[in-house]
Design an enzyme around this catalytic site. Structure first.
Site: not given
Ligand code: GLN
Length: 241
Positions: A93, A127, A193
């Site tokens: 990520c 998101r 993740h």
């Molecule tokens: N900040 C990044 C995004 O939101 C990565 C987030 C994360 O590692 N979960 O795209």
């Protein structure tokens, strides 16, 4: 035989229990009588790139990424050389984003990446959250991998780059082109993740084989009983549907 793992920015880049991935790598080695050494490197600390077989960079939110980006960019050349020399690498990520060309956040900051991966990331307006399942052809065989994603960044691979897999359910790199992650030599970037490795032993062993072959040539790993891991993945796959 020993695998030497460099864990990059463990206290800044560690969300959704990315540390579980390190525990899994270590455990699958010790079940096979393979030694493991894990050394942590924070900002201002530079590993001897040639001394490690495996580099790990976990996920992090924009705030942590900003703290890491500049420090990491200065280490880029060493990291790329290690990957070209045969080291394995797993980045998740936020870590994946920082190993590409750049990441432009919703706040308008542009973080220069290391450029290991020919890909760039721009913040999207929504998101991408949820369970994700992909189909990968890692090491030549078809493999279903499951994880959990939570990112607003949308990553676009340059033409000719190989994704880690194709999205079966979930969003993947950018919710548009059906790709998830990237693989370049022994280096993998992914939005998954989880932690990812406990329930995807095929991926873990792929990375261990790359890491070990750096110093020991072609390696065949002893088979393990993966029934628990497979059952955990089946639950994650079901949840993603
Ligand atoms: N900040 C990044 C995004 O939101 C990565 C987030 C994360 O590692 N979960 O795209």
């Amino acid at each position: 035989m020993e695998v030497k793992i460099a864990h990059l920015y463990p206290s800044l880049m560690n969300i959704y229990a990315d540390r579980g991935n390190i525990i899994t790598l270590s455990q699958r080695c010790s079940w096979r009588g393979i030694g493991v050494r894990v050394d942590d490197f924070g900002p201002g600390e530079t590993p001897d790139w040639q001394a490690y077989d495996f580099f790990y960079l976990g996920g992090g939110q924009d705030r942590e990424q900003l703290l890491v980006a500049r420090d990491l960019a200065a280490k880029g050349a060493g990291l790329i050389e290690a990957v070209l020399g045969g080291a394995a690498l797993l980045s998740i990520c936020g870590g994946y984003q920082l190993l590409g060309e750049y990441y432009r956040t919703a706040a308008g900051d542009t973080m220069e990446g290391v450029g290991l991966f020919k890909a760039h990331t721009v913040a999207g307006s929504r998101r991408c959250i949820g369970n994700v399942v992909i189909e990968s052809r890692l090491g030549g065989s078809k493999l279903k991998l499951a994880g959990f994603e939570n990112h607003s960044g949308k990553t676009y691979l340059e033409a000719g780059q190989e994704p880690l897999g194709r999205v079966v359910s979930g969003y993947g790199n950018n919710a548009e082109d059906g790709t998830e992650g990237i693989i370049y030599r022994g280096a993998i970037g992914t939005y998954m993740h989880g932690p990812l490795l406990p329930k995807n032993p095929g991926l873990t062993d792929f990375l261990l084989r790359v890491a070990l072959s750096r110093r020991h040539g072609e390696i065949s790993l002893a088979a393990l009983d993966d029934s628990l891991e497979d059952a955990a993945r089946a639950v994650a796959v079901k949840a993603a549907r």
